[in-house]
Design an enzyme around this catalytic site. Structure first.
Site, mmCIF file in Angstrom:
data_model
loop_
_atom_site.group_PDB
_atom_site.id
_atom_site.type_symbol
_atom_site.label_atom_id
_atom_site.label_comp_id
_atom_site.label_asym_id
_atom_site.label_seq_id
_atom_site.Cartn_x
_atom_site.Cartn_y
_atom_site.Cartn_z
ATOM 1 N N LYS A 57 -114.853 -8.659 -75.581
ATOM 2 C CA LYS A 57 -114.761 -8.998 -77.073
ATOM 3 C C LYS A 57 -114.765 -7.644 -77.956
ATOM 4 O O LYS A 57 -116.024 -6.701 -77.552
ATOM 5 C CB LYS A 57 -115.772 -9.947 -77.776
ATOM 6 C CG LYS A 57 -115.425 -10.543 -79.263
ATOM 7 C CD LYS A 57 -116.493 -11.388 -79.709
ATOM 8 C CE LYS A 57 -116.568 -11.883 -80.993
ATOM 9 N NZ LYS A 57 -117.114 -12.990 -81.486
ATOM 10 N N SER B 240 -115.087 -16.944 -83.812
ATOM 11 C CA SER B 240 -114.577 -15.670 -83.938
ATOM 12 C C SER B 240 -113.975 -15.058 -82.524
ATOM 13 O O SER B 240 -113.077 -14.047 -82.765
ATOM 14 C CB SER B 240 -115.459 -14.709 -84.678
ATOM 15 O OG SER B 240 -116.577 -14.590 -83.607
ATOM 16 N N SER C 233 -119.178 -19.028 -82.120
ATOM 17 C CA SER C 233 -118.096 -18.335 -81.908
ATOM 18 C C SER C 233 -117.580 -18.337 -80.228
ATOM 19 O O SER C 233 -116.452 -17.672 -80.010
ATOM 20 C CB SER C 233 -118.063 -16.937 -82.624
ATOM 21 O OG SER C 233 -117.790 -16.898 -83.733
HETATM 22 N N1 GLN Z 1 -117.728 -19.740 -87.485
HETATM 23 C C1 GLN Z 1 -118.935 -19.079 -87.775
HETATM 24 C C2 GLN Z 1 -118.879 -17.986 -88.997
HETATM 25 O O1 GLN Z 1 -117.901 -17.991 -89.076
HETATM 26 C C3 GLN Z 1 -119.532 -18.568 -86.560
HETATM 27 C C4 GLN Z 1 -119.189 -17.182 -86.331
HETATM 28 C C5 GLN Z 1 -119.876 -16.536 -84.957
HETATM 29 O O2 GLN Z 1 -120.612 -17.410 -84.188
HETATM 30 N N2 GLN Z 1 -119.787 -15.305 -84.802
HETATM 31 O O3 GLN Z 1 -119.800 -17.333 -89.368
#
Ligand code: GLN
Length: 464
Positions: A48, A123, A147
C-alpha cells in the site's frame, strides 16, 4: 499482467519493474548457489502506498507526497524482503488512508475486479483489487477502521488486521496512531497466516510494538472448530444490514455450526456508538499527525510560498491535500480545541473504553465474535461520494475492533445475486478475536474456507 491491468483497475500508483527484476535475479542466484531461501522467496507482493519503501515513491495517494521517495524502508517491508518477497509495486489507496471506497485518491479510483462500475472498498482498495485480480499473491494494507477487512470483503479476498501492537507501524505514514495496524491481503487464510509470521514481532523502532513471540500461525490451522464458541451479536447485526448480506451471514454461521462450533448470542451494547467514536478519535489524531506536511519538512510546497511564511503554509496545505483530508483535519482540530475537547474528544475516549469492555465481557463467553464485514455489498463508484456521512456509517462493523485493539479478519462468504445492471459481487464474513489470539480467528476462518468454495471463485476482471 500488472501493466495490462492498469487501465481496467488502476490498482497501482507505481510499478517497480526494475526493482522487481533485480530482486528476482538475486533470489534466482541465491537458489542456484544452493543458499537457504526465505519462506516468501520469489513471491510477488504489492505494498500500500502509505508504507515507506526506500528509494521508491511513496505517495499515500496524496498530491502532497507526489514525488516523495523515503530514505528508509518500513519495518514490514524490510521483513518481507528478508523473507524473499519481491515488491512489484505500490498500491493505490484513499488519500492518507481516509475513506471506504478508494475514491479519495489523488490518482483516481481503483475499480473492483468483479465489476468496473463498483468500488473496491477502501482505503486499501488497490491492495485488495490487486490480489483479487491475481496481479500479486499478497499485498499489504493498513487498517485504521476497516481499511483491510472492508476492501477484502468487497474484492472477494482474505484480509487480516492483527492485534494493535502485533505488527510494527514504523514506516507507515500515520493516520490515527492509536488505531492504525498493518496487515495482509491474500487469496487464502493460510497465506495470511504465513505472511503474519513474517511481518509480526517486536521492533525497537516502534515503541507500541509488543515483545510477544511470533507464533507459527500456519500450524494453528487444524481445520478443527469442534467446540469453538462463536459469539453472534444478533441485536447489533440485525439492523441496517442488506438482505443479501444478512442471508450470506446466516448461511456462514450455519456452516460453522455444521463443523461443530457452538453459536452463542452475545451483546455488544456500545458497538452502535462505534462510528461516532471512531470518527472523533481518528480525526483528532489525524489533525495532529498531518501537521507535519507544511511545505517545509516534506512534500509539496506551493509556488505561492514567495508571499511569506504564512502564505506558504496555507497554500501548500490547501493545494496539497484533497477534500476528505481537509474535512478530517478541520473536524479533528475542532474536537481537540479548548471548550470542545471535554464534550467531544474526551467523551469519545470514555465510550471507546466501554466498547472495549463490551468485547472483554463477550470473550468471557465465546472464543470469536462473528459479524458481516460490511452491512452492504460493494456499492457503485460515485454512489456515496456526495454524502460522507453515509459512507462513514457503512464502517459500523469494522471500527470497533480498532477501537478495542483486537485482531479481526474478513473471509469470502458469499456473492450477492446479480440484479439489473449490477453483477454478482463478493460478501465477507468478519471474525474478531481476543487480543493476540490471531491463532483462533485464523483457525476458524481456515476451517470455514475449507468447507466452502467462495475463495475459489475468480474475478472476471477484463485486462485489456
Ligand atoms: N473507512 C474508514 C475511514 O474512512 C477506515 C479507514 C482506514 O481503516 N484506514 O476512516
Amino acid at each position: 499482467m500488472i501493466d495490462a491491468s492498469q487501465p481496467a483497475l488502476n490498482a497501482f500508483n507505481t510499478v517497480t519493474h526494475e526493482h522487481a527484476l533485480t530482486r528476482a535475479a538475486a533470489i534466482d542466484a541465491a537458489r542456484a548457489a544452493g543458499q537457504r531461501l526465505g519462506p516468501l522467496a520469489g513471491v510477488p507482493v504489492g505494498i500500500k502506498d502509505n508504507i515507506c519503501t526506500r528509494g521508491i515513491r511513496t505517495t499515500a495517494s496524496s498530491r502532497m507526497l507526489d514525488t516523495y521517495k523515503p530514505p528508509y524502508d518500513a519495518t514490514v517491508v524490510a521483513r518481507l524482503e528478508a523473507a524473499g518477497a519481491v515488491i512489484v509495486g505500490k498500491t493505490n489507496c484513499d488519500e492518507f488512508a481516509m475513506g471506504s471506497s478508494n475514491e479519495n485518491s489523488a490518482y483516481g479510483p481503483v475499480r473492483n475486479p468483479w465489476s468496473a462500475a463498483h468500488a473496491p472498498g477502501g482505503s486499501s482498495g488497490g491492495s485488495a483489487a490487486a490480489v483479487g485480480a491475481g496481479c500479486v499473491s499478497m499485498a499489504l494494507g493498513s487498517d485504521t477502521g476497516g481499511s483491510i477487512r472492508q476492501p477484502a470483503s468487497f474484492c472477494g479476498v482474505v484480509g487480516l488486521k492483527p492485534t494493535y501492537g502485533r505488527v510494527s507501524r514504523y514506516g507507515l505514514l500515520a493516520f490515527a496512531s492509536s488505531l492504525d495496524q498493518i496487515g495482509p491481503f491474500t487469496r487464502t487464510v493460510e497465506d495470511a497466516a504465513l505472511t503474519l509470521a513474517v511481518i509480526a514481532g517486536r521492533d525497537q523502532a516502534d515503541a507500541t510494538s509488543v515483545p510477544r513471540p511470533v507464533e507459527s500461525w500456519v500450524d494453528a490451522l487444524t481445520g478443527d472448530v469442534r467446540g469453538l464458541r462463536v459469539g453472534v451479536p444478533r441485536r447489533f447485526t440485525s439492523e441496517g444490514v442488506e438482505t443479501t448480506v444478512a442471508d450470506a451471514f446466516a448461511a456462514a454461521l450455519e456452516v460453522l455450526r455444521s463443523l461443530g462450533a457452538t453459536l452463542v448470542d452475545v451483546e455488544l451494547p456500545h458497538a452502535s456508538y462505534g462510528v461516532p467514536v471512531y470518527y472523533l478519535v481518528c480525526t483528532a489524531e489525524a489533525s495532529s499527525n498531518l501537521a507535519r506536511y507544511d511545505g517545509v519538512k516534506y512534500g509539496y510546497r506551493s509556488p505561492a510560498s514567495a508571499e511569506g511564511l504564512k502564505a506558504m503554509y496555507t497554500h501548500s496545505r490547501s493545494e496539497g491535500f484533497g477534500a476528505e483530508v481537509k474535512r478530517r483535519i478541520m473536524l479533528g482540530t475542532y474536537v481537540l480545541s479548548h471548550g470542545y475537547y471535554d464534550a467531544y474528544y474526551l467523551k469519545a475516549l470514555q465510550v471507546r473504553t466501554l466498547v472495549r469492555r463490551d468485547y472483554e465481557r463477550a470473550f468471557e463467553q465465546v472464543d470469536v465474535v462473528a459479524m458481516p464485514t460490511s452491512p452492504i455489498p460493494p456499492f457503485g463508484l460515485g454512489e456515496k461520494t456526495d454524502d460522507p456521512l453515509q459512507m462513514y456509517l457503512a464502517d459500523i462493523f469494522t471500527v470497533s475492533a480498532n477501537l478495542a485493539g483486537l485482531p479481526a479478519l474478513s473471509v469470502p462468504c458469499g456473492m450477492s445475486p446479480a440484479t439489473g445492471a449490477s453483477p454478482s459481487l463478493p460478501i465477507g464474513l468478519q471474525l474478531t478475536g481476543r487480543a493476540f489470539d490471531e491463532a483462533t480467528i485464523l483457525r476458524a476462518a481456515d476451517a470455514y474456507e475449507k468447507a466452502t468454495s467462495w475463495h475459489t471463485l475468480t474475478a472476471p476482471v477484463t485486462v485489456s
